[in-house]
Motif scaffolding. Structure first.
Motif, PDB file in Angstrom:
ATOM      1  N   SER A  92       0.924  -0.940   0.051  1.00  0.00           N
ATOM      2  CA  SER A  92       0.087  -0.209  -0.193  1.00  0.00           C
ATOM      3  C   SER A  92       0.931   1.241   0.039  1.00  0.00           C
ATOM      4  N   SER A  93       0.254   2.307  -0.379  1.00  0.00           N
ATOM      5  CA  SER A  93       1.047   3.498  -0.466  1.00  0.00           C
ATOM      6  C   SER A  93       1.268   3.905   1.282  1.00  0.00           C
ATOM      7  N   GLY A  94       0.622   3.374   2.024  1.00  0.00           N
ATOM      8  CA  GLY A  94       1.058   3.493   3.378  1.00  0.00           C
ATOM      9  C   GLY A  94       0.440   4.941   3.813  1.00  0.00           C
ATOM     10  N   THR A  95      -0.562   5.619   3.201  1.00  0.00           N
ATOM     11  CA  THR A  95      -1.175   6.853   3.730  1.00  0.00           C
ATOM     12  C   THR A  95      -1.315   6.766   5.360  1.00  0.00           C
ATOM     13  N   THR A  96      -1.737   5.721   6.000  1.00  0.00           N
ATOM     14  CA  THR A  96      -1.975   6.022   7.513  1.00  0.00           C
ATOM     15  C   THR A  96      -0.968   4.842   8.163  1.00  0.00           C
ATOM     16  N   GLY A 212      -9.894   8.237  -8.462  1.00  0.00           N
ATOM     17  CA  GLY A 212     -10.184   7.280  -7.380  1.00  0.00           C
ATOM     18  C   GLY A 212      -8.993   7.358  -6.347  1.00  0.00           C
ATOM     19  N   ALA A 213      -8.758   6.511  -5.547  1.00  0.00           N
ATOM     20  CA  ALA A 213      -7.688   6.236  -4.525  1.00  0.00           C
ATOM     21  C   ALA A 213      -7.802   7.432  -3.457  1.00  0.00           C
ATOM     22  N   GLU A 214      -8.754   8.453  -3.480  1.00  0.00           N
ATOM     23  CA  GLU A 214      -9.057   9.329  -2.420  1.00  0.00           C
ATOM     24  C   GLU A 214     -10.253   9.845  -2.367  1.00  0.00           C
ATOM     25  N   PRO A 215     -10.633  10.218  -1.300  1.00  0.00           N
ATOM     26  CA  PRO A 215     -12.280  10.873  -1.056  1.00  0.00           C
ATOM     27  C   PRO A 215     -12.352  11.861  -2.151  1.00  0.00           C
ATOM     28  N   MET A 233     -15.590   9.989 -13.901  1.00  0.00           N
ATOM     29  CA  MET A 233     -16.203   8.508 -13.587  1.00  0.00           C
ATOM     30  C   MET A 233     -15.336   8.167 -12.448  1.00  0.00           C
ATOM     31  N   GLU A 234     -15.618   7.274 -11.733  1.00  0.00           N
ATOM     32  CA  GLU A 234     -14.871   6.738 -10.538  1.00  0.00           C
ATOM     33  C   GLU A 234     -14.705   5.229 -10.477  1.00  0.00           C
ATOM     34  N   SER A 235     -13.475   5.049  -9.597  1.00  0.00           N
ATOM     35  CA  SER A 235     -13.137   3.574  -9.494  1.00  0.00           C
ATOM     36  C   SER A 235     -12.868   3.741  -7.817  1.00  0.00           C
ATOM     37  N   TYR A 236     -13.247   2.588  -7.113  1.00  0.00           N
ATOM     38  CA  TYR A 236     -12.950   2.315  -5.752  1.00  0.00           C
ATOM     39  C   TYR A 236     -12.376   0.985  -5.482  1.00  0.00           C
ATOM     40  N   GLY A 237     -11.268   1.029  -4.597  1.00  0.00           N
ATOM     41  CA  GLY A 237     -10.765   0.015  -4.137  1.00  0.00           C
ATOM     42  C   GLY A 237      -9.540   0.194  -3.199  1.00  0.00           C
ATOM     43  N   LEU A 238      -9.153  -0.779  -2.813  1.00  0.00           N
ATOM     44  CA  LEU A 238      -7.809  -0.697  -1.651  1.00  0.00           C
ATOM     45  C   LEU A 238      -6.813  -1.709  -1.744  1.00  0.00           C
ATOM     46  N   THR A 239      -5.812  -1.706  -1.521  1.00  0.00           N
ATOM     47  CA  THR A 239      -4.604  -2.707  -1.541  1.00  0.00           C
ATOM     48  C   THR A 239      -5.170  -3.959  -1.036  1.00  0.00           C
ATOM     49  N   GLU A 240      -5.665  -3.800   0.226  1.00  0.00           N
ATOM     50  CA  GLU A 240      -6.027  -4.929   0.801  1.00  0.00           C
ATOM     51  C   GLU A 240      -7.145  -6.120   0.166  1.00  0.00           C
ATOM     52  N   ARG A 302     -12.631   0.820   7.100  1.00  0.00           N
ATOM     53  CA  ARG A 302     -12.390   2.008   7.756  1.00  0.00           C
ATOM     54  C   ARG A 302     -12.914   3.336   7.071  1.00  0.00           C
ATOM     55  N   ASP A 303     -13.463   2.911   5.903  1.00  0.00           N
ATOM     56  CA  ASP A 303     -14.473   3.784   5.215  1.00  0.00           C
ATOM     57  C   ASP A 303     -15.948   4.018   5.097  1.00  0.00           C
ATOM     58  N   LEU A 304     -16.421   5.115   5.360  1.00  0.00           N
ATOM     59  CA  LEU A 304     -17.846   5.209   5.835  1.00  0.00           C
ATOM     60  C   LEU A 304     -18.729   5.336   4.470  1.00  0.00           C
ATOM     61  N   ALA A 326     -15.593   9.942   2.983  1.00  0.00           N
ATOM     62  CA  ALA A 326     -14.646  10.079   4.058  1.00  0.00           C
ATOM     63  C   ALA A 326     -14.003   8.499   4.568  1.00  0.00           C
ATOM     64  N   ARG A 327     -12.851   8.604   4.983  1.00  0.00           N
ATOM     65  CA  ARG A 327     -12.417   7.457   5.651  1.00  0.00           C
ATOM     66  C   ARG A 327     -12.358   7.671   7.125  1.00  0.00           C
ATOM     67  N   SER A 328     -12.730   6.852   7.924  1.00  0.00           N
ATOM     68  CA  SER A 328     -12.975   7.046   9.264  1.00  0.00           C
ATOM     69  C   SER A 328     -11.661   7.488  10.061  1.00  0.00           C
ATOM     70  N   GLY A 423      -0.243  12.849  -6.508  1.00  0.00           N
ATOM     71  CA  GLY A 423      -0.851  11.651  -6.350  1.00  0.00           C
ATOM     72  C   GLY A 423      -2.071  11.876  -5.113  1.00  0.00           C
ATOM     73  N   LYS A 424      -1.998  11.094  -3.829  1.00  0.00           N
ATOM     74  CA  LYS A 424      -3.106  11.542  -2.841  1.00  0.00           C
ATOM     75  C   LYS A 424      -2.739  12.660  -2.107  1.00  0.00           C
ATOM     76  N   ALA A 425      -3.804  13.444  -2.151  1.00  0.00           N
ATOM     77  CA  ALA A 425      -3.496  14.903  -1.600  1.00  0.00           C
ATOM     78  C   ALA A 425      -3.192  14.984  -0.204  1.00  0.00           C
TER      79      ALA A 425
HETATM   80  P1  ADP Z   1      -3.418   3.967   1.547  1.00  0.00           P
HETATM   81  O1  ADP Z   1      -4.348   3.294   2.736  1.00  0.00           O
HETATM   82  O2  ADP Z   1      -1.962   3.858   1.813  1.00  0.00           O
HETATM   83  O3  ADP Z   1      -3.846   5.134   1.048  1.00  0.00           O
HETATM   84  P2  ADP Z   1      -4.671   2.348  -0.687  1.00  0.00           P
HETATM   85  O4  ADP Z   1      -4.002   2.788  -1.998  1.00  0.00           O
HETATM   86  O5  ADP Z   1      -4.941   0.963  -0.486  1.00  0.00           O
HETATM   87  O6  ADP Z   1      -3.406   2.643   0.429  1.00  0.00           O
HETATM   88  O7  ADP Z   1      -6.000   3.098  -0.463  1.00  0.00           O
HETATM   89  C1  ADP Z   1      -7.221   2.625  -0.232  1.00  0.00           C
HETATM   90  C2  ADP Z   1      -8.044   3.691   0.475  1.00  0.00           C
HETATM   91  O8  ADP Z   1      -8.088   5.022  -0.305  1.00  0.00           O
HETATM   92  C3  ADP Z   1      -9.414   3.339   0.581  1.00  0.00           C
HETATM   93  O9  ADP Z   1      -9.661   2.565   1.763  1.00  0.00           O
HETATM   94  C4  ADP Z   1     -10.264   4.713   0.600  1.00  0.00           C
HETATM   95  O10 ADP Z   1     -10.007   5.214   1.792  1.00  0.00           O
HETATM   96  C5  ADP Z   1      -9.409   5.396  -0.551  1.00  0.00           C
HETATM   97  N1  ADP Z   1     -10.077   5.518  -1.630  1.00  0.00           N
HETATM   98  C6  ADP Z   1      -9.764   4.731  -2.937  1.00  0.00           C
HETATM   99  N2  ADP Z   1     -10.619   4.855  -3.959  1.00  0.00           N
HETATM  100  C7  ADP Z   1     -11.600   5.716  -3.347  1.00  0.00           C
HETATM  101  C8  ADP Z   1     -12.465   6.487  -4.104  1.00  0.00           C
HETATM  102  N3  ADP Z   1     -13.052   6.112  -5.259  1.00  0.00           N
HETATM  103  N4  ADP Z   1     -13.456   7.375  -3.221  1.00  0.00           N
HETATM  104  C9  ADP Z   1     -12.812   7.631  -2.019  1.00  0.00           C
HETATM  105  N5  ADP Z   1     -11.881   7.074  -1.579  1.00  0.00           N
HETATM  106  C10 ADP Z   1     -11.266   6.201  -2.119  1.00  0.00           C
END
Ligand code: ADP
Ligand code: ZN
Length: 433
Positions: A92-96, A212-215, A233-240, A302-304, A326-328, A423-425
């Motif tokens: 993962s990109s290790g945001t948290t 995607g990748a951030e809220p 458009m949008e894509s949602y996902g996570l490393t896990e 941890r996403d709401l 938002a992610r919690s 990348g992720k802000a």
């Molecule tokens: P990190 O936890 O280091 O950011 P990831 O790249 O696995 O690593 O990030 C996954 C997280 O990114 C998701 O749990 C979510 O919080 C956020 N995310 C991914 N796609 C979206 C999206 N389309 N909208 C909002 N949040 C998103």
């Protein structure tokens, strides 16, 4: 031209989806119970075995997997196949915090490509599109996931990678790029740079963006559409869960469809941990039912969000989730009030004089928390003088007070003072700890 990437999977009746989920879930629970010591021990502690799963509701009897389980078992402790049998390992990109790993068996790559191709097709991408990927194509799952999706669909990929914004704009023009992939915050960086060098992105061949990748807020989506002249458009996902491809937007642009034949989604109350019925907002919990190298069971994301099943005009029957605003982990508690960065973002985007470049700073002042918001004036506004700026600050302060209930110190700062995202802000600086 076909309407869906995989019509059968995307338009299955609810009962058929559920029957296939149950079969795949049973297979996955057995798979991890037999192969991952962590899951065997966890299930045993909870007094459950895969045989206890008689229907989908029984999933609630199984324990959750949480982020610290991944960190504690770093790097390969949750793998169900030996790492040398994986064809890919991401992190993962290790945001948290500390990074976490994800392994992929050959069949995991196939399912990932399939889920991404569905995402792209639903966004309107077709084999003759030229897609420019501004995600980093490295350990981070986003970049290579989007690459795989383009290859699966048969479109053309331009692997531009992150940053080098001026060069990205030249590529968009020279290659006649039609589709852009990236984070919403980078889309803004791109739009802004284009304006600076006198390129109107609305005049290029760009027609679709998948972000995607951030809220991001709905207001931000509209802003991007407007400035780039595209459908966002949008894509949602996570490393896990393997990366992007878990859920995707359709032409309705309301909520995201979950690739339900690959992932089972639940919503729980984050405090009591009890499952909530469809329609209620809570924490998303996902189980990967087709992955083989590292399928996680009941992972607390941890996403709401909120799940709902309703006939969608696009024709897909797949369960829907609200966009994740938002992610919690991002929730700030400021003087006892819960605050998400996206709430501030929505407010700022309604004020025409400022741009969506902002940073929220929380600090301690005596026993109290101090909330500060720095936001950039639009280029032409800053020169209108002090008085005008103070006026705008007052409007924003007033809105924040009215909508969120907090007194904020608002500063309208000059254009380009706030760091641009590649990348992720990073929108929050919390100086309290
Ligand atoms: P990190 O936890 O280091 O950011 P990831 O790249 O696995 O690593 O990030 C996954 C997280 O990114 C998701 O749990 C979510 O919080 C956020 N995310 C991914 N796609 C979206 C999206 N389309 N909208 C909002 N949040 C998103
Ligand atoms: Zn739809």
């Amino acid at each position: 031209m076909k309407k869906f990437w995989n019509e059968k999977a995307e338009t299955m009746p609810e009962e058929a989806i559920k029957a296939s989920q149950l079969a795949k879930l049973r297979e996955t629970l057995t798979w991890v119970y037999e192969r991952v010591p962590f899951y065997r021990a966890r299930f045993n502690e909870h007094g459950v075995t895969p045989e206890d799963l008689k229907n989908l509701e029984d999933l609630a009897r199984f324990p959750f997997t949480i982020k610290s389980d991944l960190r504690d078992n770093y790097p390969f402790g949750l793998f169900a196949v030996p790492p040398e049998q994986c064809v890919r390992i991401h992190a993962s990109s290790g945001t948290t915090g500390k990074p976490i790993t994800g392994g992929y068996a050959r069949e995991d790559m196939d399912q990932w490509g399939e889920c991404m191709a569905r995402t792209f097709w639903a966004a309107g991408i077709r084999p003759n599109d030229i897609c420019q990927n501004t995600y980093t194509m490295g350990l981070f799952t986003g970049g290579l996931g989007f690459l795989l999706g383009t290859e699966t669909l048969g479109a053309t990929l331009v692997p531009a990678g992150a940053g080098q914004t001026e060069r990205q704009i030249i590529l968009i023009q020279d290659f006649k790029t039609t589709v852009i992939f990236g984070t919403p915050s980078y889309a803004l960086t791109l739009a802004e740079k284009a304006a600076e060098i006198g390129v109107d992105l609305r005049e290029t061949f760009l027609r679709i963006g998948i972000f995607g990748a951030e809220p991001w807020s709905e207001e931000m989506r509209r802003e991007i559409e407007e400035r780039m002249g595209i459908t966002a458009m949008e894509s949602y996902g996570l490393t896990e869960m393997g990366g992007p491809g878990v859920a995707f937007s359709c032409a309705e642009k309301r909520g995201l469809h979950i690739n339900e034949d690959h992932f089972i989604a639940e919503i729980i109350d984050p405090v009591t941990e009890e499952p909530l019925p469809l329609g209620e907002k809570g924490e998303l919990v996902l189980t990967a039912i087709r992955r083989r190298a590292m399928p996680l069971v009941r992972y607390r994301v941890r996403d709401l969000t909120r799940l709902y099943r309703e006939p969608c005009a696009c024709g897909r029957t797949l369960l829907k989730m609200d966009r994740v605003a938002a992610r919690s982990d991002d929730m700030l508690i400021v003087n006892g009030v819960n605050l998400y960065p996206s709430q501030i973002e929505s407010i700022l985007l309604e004020i025409p004089e400022v741009s969506p470049q902002y940073v929220i700073v929380v600090s301690k002042k005596g026993y109290l928390d101090r909330l500060a918001v720095d936001v950039e004036a639009r280029r032409e506004i800053y020169d209108l003088g002090e008085e005008k700026l103070r006026e705008i600050e007052e409007v924003i302060r007033h809105r924040i007070k009215g909508v969120i209930g907090l007194s904020a110190h608002v500063r309208v700062v000059p254009y380009k003072v706030i760091e641009r995202s590649e990348g992720k802000a990073r929108r929050v600086v919390d100086n309290r700890h």
